[in-house]
Design a protein around this motif. Sequence first.
Motif, mmCIF file in Angstrom:
data_model
loop_
_atom_site.group_PDB
_atom_site.id
_atom_site.type_symbol
_atom_site.label_atom_id
_atom_site.label_comp_id
_atom_site.label_asym_id
_atom_site.label_seq_id
_atom_site.Cartn_x
_atom_site.Cartn_y
_atom_site.Cartn_z
ATOM 1 N N ARG A 62 -2.869 3.408 16.573
ATOM 2 C CA ARG A 62 -2.973 3.210 15.125
ATOM 3 C C ARG A 62 -4.362 2.465 14.891
ATOM 4 N NH1 ARG A 62 0.206 2.902 10.893
ATOM 5 N NH2 ARG A 62 -0.207 1.476 9.217
ATOM 6 N N GLY A 154 -0.296 6.263 6.188
ATOM 7 C CA GLY A 154 -1.099 5.019 6.559
ATOM 8 C C GLY A 154 -0.883 4.073 6.204
ATOM 9 N N ALA A 155 -1.959 3.209 5.497
ATOM 10 C CA ALA A 155 -1.588 1.649 5.076
ATOM 11 C C ALA A 155 -0.650 1.708 3.745
ATOM 12 C CB ALA A 155 -2.934 1.192 4.832
ATOM 13 N N HIS A 181 4.412 2.108 7.077
ATOM 14 C CA HIS A 181 3.901 0.859 7.011
ATOM 15 C C HIS A 181 5.093 0.021 6.029
ATOM 16 C CE1 HIS A 181 0.916 -1.939 5.356
ATOM 17 N NE2 HIS A 181 1.840 -2.346 4.538
ATOM 18 N N HIS A 234 3.126 -2.180 12.950
ATOM 19 C CA HIS A 234 2.649 -3.705 12.788
ATOM 20 C C HIS A 234 3.969 -4.430 12.158
ATOM 21 C CE1 HIS A 234 2.100 -2.526 8.713
ATOM 22 N NE2 HIS A 234 0.847 -1.769 9.115
ATOM 23 N N SER A 280 -3.031 -6.627 6.068
ATOM 24 C CA SER A 280 -1.755 -6.105 5.551
ATOM 25 C C SER A 280 -1.059 -5.461 6.678
ATOM 26 C CB SER A 280 -2.423 -5.014 4.665
ATOM 27 O OG SER A 280 -1.196 -4.329 4.196
HETATM 28 ZN ZN LIG Z 1 -0.292 -0.739 7.688
#
Ligand SMILES: [Zn+2]
Length: 424
Positions: A62, A154-155, A181, A234, A280
């Motif tokens: 990632r 993605g984010a 995420h 994460h 984040s």
């Molecule tokens: Zn993320």
Amino acid sequence: MSDFLLADVRLLDPAAGLDQPGDILVRDGRIADLGAGLGRPEGVAVIAGGGAVLCPGLVDMRAELGEPGGAWRETVASAALAAAAGGITTVAALPDSQPALDEPALVRLLRARGEETGSLTVLPFGALTRGCRGEEMAELGLLREAGAVAFTDGARAIGPARLMRLALSYAGMLGARIVQHPEDPSLAEGGAATEGELATRLGLPGIPTAAEAIMVARDIALARLTGGAVHFAHVSTASALTLVRRAKDEGLSVTCDTAPPYFDLNETAIGDWRTYAKLSPPLRAEADRQAVAAALADGTIDAIASDHQPRDADDKRLPFAQAAAGGAGLATLLAVTLAQVQSGGLTLLRAIEMLTVVPARLLGTSSGTLSRGTPADLCLFDPERAWKVSAGMLPGRAQNTPFDGRALEGRVLGTWKSGRRVFG
Ligand SMILES: [Zn+2]
């Protein structure tokens, strides 16, 4: 391609459960042999390993690589420098670039950009939705054919439950994972730190830790409903990890990773509004950090990813609430992970497993091992050599490390890509 013998190393190959002293022989860019007492074949250069650890080149599942559309923050070439210095030879690139990787040609382009570096294999994620806007699903089948290793926005969290349900069904038919995420967008919107005493004292808008657990619980339910495979990126809270642990016990296709900040730092790292520590998801309380560290050891967490998010001075030189979230992570991935080994939380073999063969399997690539006949992607490191992280002195373009000033042990001495030395 020159052949060589890397002699007197500690061979570490988690895929084979191997941890023993020996040598490794590379011929024509591939691993020809490894083990104790290989002798000294004629016509082969000998590189003295000096007892350092030799493991597969790291596989980072990632990272943002700045391309296309963010070259002032990072490029594939500059990221490749940081990766090589960090022992990373394969990286999965997030698709929420400008434009997003929602067209097959862009997926192919990013792969090719990796090949051009000669040191880093780039495995692109496909955008789950057009523009990663969370509305209309992208052409997953075409993206998959072009080489997308999994799908994600993605984010950006995949917000609508209906969209996530469809995504898990479609991607399941293609044999691909959905990478989430895990953060409820409506709870996270406008937040800058984890909700609690510290955020209140600093006057920062908070994000409750429940934002993560809510999304994880929902997506586990949708994985159960669809039979699809979900991977949480994460993961950073005890409550979410409890849910993942249960889902795994149930036999669902649920996996997760975390990133070094979430087991090495807690929310106090934001100190007096240090924007380099604005991430984040945001850094958490100490109890959550400890839960993440424990989940690395007990296998609840499958892999460790850098979650590299290049930001420049303009992104970070702002009041904390307005500053961009994200930290550079390529060059520090290995050493911060090794801190968990030094503190006794992890064995070296388990730590390297989470940085090599497990992320490789999750991405569907055969790298991340020292198997004979495979391309010689190698990382040689001294687990005891001390160094200090310094923002401004990192390899590559991105300097926004949340570990600025951190004293670490574990330094990469050499990195090889398909038998060619690309660092050290
Ligand atoms: Zn993320």
